[in-house]
Design a protein around this motif. Structure first.
Motif, PDB file in Angstrom:
ATOM      1  N   GLY A 131      -2.919 -25.091   2.362  1.00 29.29           N
ATOM      2  CA  GLY A 131      -1.534 -25.317   1.933  1.00 29.29           C
ATOM      3  C   GLY A 131      -1.213 -26.798   1.836  1.00 29.29           C
ATOM      4  N   GLU A 132      -1.635 -27.575   2.837  1.00 28.30           N
ATOM      5  CA  GLU A 132      -1.380 -29.014   2.828  1.00 28.30           C
ATOM      6  C   GLU A 132      -2.116 -29.687   1.671  1.00 28.30           C
ATOM      7  N   ILE A 133      -3.388 -29.260   1.472  1.00 30.31           N
ATOM      8  CA  ILE A 133      -4.180 -29.854   0.380  1.00 30.31           C
ATOM      9  C   ILE A 133      -3.555 -29.497  -0.971  1.00 30.31           C
ATOM     10  N   ALA A 134      -3.148 -28.209  -1.120  1.00 25.99           N
ATOM     11  CA  ALA A 134      -2.532 -27.789  -2.385  1.00 25.99           C
ATOM     12  C   ALA A 134      -1.217 -28.532  -2.604  1.00 25.99           C
ATOM     13  N   GLU A 135      -0.438 -28.677  -1.535  1.00 26.68           N
ATOM     14  CA  GLU A 135       0.835 -29.391  -1.645  1.00 26.68           C
ATOM     15  C   GLU A 135       0.596 -30.850  -2.015  1.00 26.68           C
ATOM     16  N   ALA A 136      -0.422 -31.464  -1.378  1.00 25.86           N
ATOM     17  CA  ALA A 136      -0.709 -32.876  -1.686  1.00 25.86           C
ATOM     18  C   ALA A 136      -1.216 -33.007  -3.118  1.00 25.86           C
ATOM     19  N   THR A 137      -2.026 -32.033  -3.562  1.00 23.98           N
ATOM     20  CA  THR A 137      -2.552 -32.087  -4.927  1.00 23.98           C
ATOM     21  C   THR A 137      -1.428 -31.909  -5.929  1.00 23.98           C
ATOM     22  N   VAL A 138      -0.535 -30.960  -5.674  1.00 22.26           N
ATOM     23  CA  VAL A 138       0.589 -30.721  -6.585  1.00 22.26           C
ATOM     24  C   VAL A 138       1.489 -31.946  -6.597  1.00 22.26           C
ATOM     25  N   GLU A 139       1.721 -32.587  -5.486  1.00 25.91           N
ATOM     26  CA  GLU A 139       2.561 -33.793  -5.428  1.00 25.91           C
ATOM     27  C   GLU A 139       1.940 -34.908  -6.253  1.00 25.91           C
ATOM     28  N   ARG A 140       0.672 -35.058  -6.183  1.00 28.50           N
ATOM     29  CA  ARG A 140       0.005 -36.102  -6.954  1.00 28.50           C
ATOM     30  C   ARG A 140       0.082 -35.809  -8.445  1.00 28.50           C
ATOM     31  N   LEU A 141      -0.118 -34.534  -8.746  1.00 31.14           N
ATOM     32  CA  LEU A 141      -0.133 -34.191 -10.162  1.00 31.14           C
ATOM     33  C   LEU A 141       1.289 -34.067 -10.726  1.00 31.14           C
ATOM     34  N   ALA A 142       2.180 -33.443 -10.006  1.00 30.28           N
ATOM     35  CA  ALA A 142       3.506 -33.194 -10.553  1.00 30.28           C
ATOM     36  C   ALA A 142       4.543 -34.155 -10.004  1.00 30.28           C
ATOM     37  N   GLY A 143       4.280 -34.747  -8.932  1.00 22.92           N
ATOM     38  CA  GLY A 143       5.230 -35.695  -8.380  1.00 22.92           C
ATOM     39  C   GLY A 143       5.984 -35.101  -7.214  1.00 22.92           C
ATOM     40  N   SER A 144       6.335 -33.852  -7.242  1.00 19.47           N
ATOM     41  CA  SER A 144       7.006 -33.217  -6.117  1.00 19.47           C
ATOM     42  C   SER A 144       6.501 -31.784  -6.000  1.00 19.47           C
ATOM     43  N   ALA A 145       6.500 -31.254  -4.751  1.00 18.58           N
ATOM     44  CA  ALA A 145       5.979 -29.902  -4.539  1.00 18.58           C
ATOM     45  C   ALA A 145       6.892 -29.158  -3.582  1.00 18.58           C
ATOM     46  N   ASP A 146       7.078 -27.894  -3.872  1.00 12.13           N
ATOM     47  CA  ASP A 146       7.896 -27.034  -3.015  1.00 12.13           C
ATOM     48  C   ASP A 146       6.927 -26.280  -2.090  1.00 12.13           C
ATOM     49  N   ARG A 147       7.132 -26.441  -0.805  1.00  8.35           N
ATOM     50  CA  ARG A 147       6.202 -25.847   0.186  1.00  8.35           C
ATOM     51  C   ARG A 147       6.255 -24.324   0.094  1.00  8.35           C
ATOM     52  N   LYS A 148       7.357 -23.716  -0.140  1.00 10.11           N
ATOM     53  CA  LYS A 148       7.487 -22.270  -0.233  1.00 10.11           C
ATOM     54  C   LYS A 148       6.752 -21.741  -1.447  1.00 10.11           C
ATOM     55  N   ALA A 149       6.785 -22.437  -2.548  1.00 11.43           N
ATOM     56  CA  ALA A 149       6.093 -22.013  -3.762  1.00 11.43           C
ATOM     57  C   ALA A 149       4.587 -22.104  -3.558  1.00 11.43           C
ATOM     58  N   VAL A 150       4.159 -23.155  -2.862  1.00 11.72           N
ATOM     59  CA  VAL A 150       2.732 -23.333  -2.591  1.00 11.72           C
ATOM     60  C   VAL A 150       2.251 -22.209  -1.679  1.00 11.72           C
ATOM     61  N   ASP A 151       3.028 -21.855  -0.647  1.00 10.99           N
ATOM     62  CA  ASP A 151       2.655 -20.771   0.276  1.00 10.99           C
ATOM     63  C   ASP A 151       2.603 -19.431  -0.459  1.00 10.99           C
ATOM     64  N   ALA A 152       3.534 -19.200  -1.360  1.00  4.28           N
ATOM     65  CA  ALA A 152       3.553 -17.946  -2.117  1.00  4.28           C
ATOM     66  C   ALA A 152       2.319 -17.879  -3.014  1.00  4.28           C
ATOM     67  N   ALA A 153       1.939 -18.981  -3.631  1.00  3.51           N
ATOM     68  CA  ALA A 153       0.749 -19.006  -4.491  1.00  3.51           C
ATOM     69  C   ALA A 153      -0.511 -18.753  -3.653  1.00  3.51           C
ATOM     70  N   LEU A 154      -0.563 -19.357  -2.491  1.00  2.00           N
ATOM     71  CA  LEU A 154      -1.722 -19.134  -1.613  1.00  2.00           C
ATOM     72  C   LEU A 154      -1.797 -17.676  -1.158  1.00  2.00           C
ATOM     73  N   ASP A 155      -0.642 -17.054  -0.863  1.00  2.00           N
ATOM     74  CA  ASP A 155      -0.629 -15.645  -0.461  1.00  2.00           C
ATOM     75  C   ASP A 155      -1.121 -14.745  -1.591  1.00  2.00           C
ATOM     76  N   SER A 156      -0.734 -15.044  -2.793  1.00  2.00           N
ATOM     77  CA  SER A 156      -1.171 -14.215  -3.912  1.00  2.00           C
ATOM     78  C   SER A 156      -2.653 -14.399  -4.178  1.00  2.00           C
ATOM     79  N   VAL A 157      -3.195 -15.584  -3.962  1.00  2.00           N
ATOM     80  CA  VAL A 157      -4.634 -15.815  -4.165  1.00  2.00           C
ATOM     81  C   VAL A 157      -5.428 -15.160  -3.033  1.00  2.00           C
ATOM     82  N   ALA A 158      -4.920 -15.170  -1.811  1.00  2.00           N
ATOM     83  CA  ALA A 158      -5.627 -14.615  -0.663  1.00  2.00           C
ATOM     84  C   ALA A 158      -5.739 -13.103  -0.766  1.00  2.00           C
ATOM     85  N   LYS A 159      -4.757 -12.459  -1.421  1.00  2.00           N
ATOM     86  CA  LYS A 159      -4.807 -11.002  -1.545  1.00  2.00           C
ATOM     87  C   LYS A 159      -5.744 -10.616  -2.633  1.00  2.00           C
TER      88      LYS A 159
END
Length: 159
Positions: A131-159
């Motif tokens: 989650g931290e790595i994805a959030e940091a990657t999204v921040e670098r690429l997009a400039g800002s990242a929503d932690r809840k959106a990143v967690d939801a994306a990780l949950d959908s990938v984990a399932k």
């Protein structure tokens, strides 16, 4: 020599018969009965000794038979004691092995639980790190990242 003179023969024959008869009667009446009595006593004593010897032999054989029976009984008892001790030792060993197996199984269960807990903990750390790595990657690429959106994306990938 007068004994060879034929004129003296009748007197010599007379005295020979008298002495012979006297000695014969003495031997017959006194000496022979004593000799016979002594021989009978010896025969009785020898017979009694032989009888006692046979009785002693029979008694010795009975004692030997009793000894052998007692020895056989003692050997059988010793075999029973050894067999019982062996059975007891085998039973004790089986109990110890069973206890050791139970202890090992308990330790294996405990180790499995610790491994499962460590796995869960590691997975939660991996999820947090992802989650931290994805959030940091999204921040670098997009400039800002929503932690809840990143967690939801990780949950959908984990399932």
């Amino acid at each position: 020599m007068p004994q060879f003179d034929p004129t003296h023969f009748p007197s010599q024959i007379f005295w020979l018969v008298v002495v012979f008869t006297t000695l014969f009667l003495i031997m017959w009446k006194f000496v022979l009965p004593r000799i016979t009595e002594v021989m009978e006593m010896r025969e009785e004593r020898i017979g009694a000794d032989l009888k006692r010897a046979e009785e002693a032999k029979a008694e010795a054989e009975a004692v030997l038979a009793d000894y052998e029976a007692a020895l056989a009984k003692a050997r059988a008892e010793a075999q029973d004691i050894l067999r019982k001790a062996s059975d007891d030792m085998a039973e004790e060993q089986a109990k110890r092995i069973e206890k050791a197996n139970a202890d090992i199984a308990a330790k294996l269960d405990e180790a499995d639980q610790r491994i499962a807990e460590a796995r869960e903990k590691a997975l939660s750390h991996v999820r947090e790190m992802a989650g931290e790595i994805a959030e940091a990657t999204v921040e670098r690429l997009a400039g800002s990242a929503d932690r809840k959106a990143v967690d939801a994306a990780l949950d959908s990938v984990a399932k």
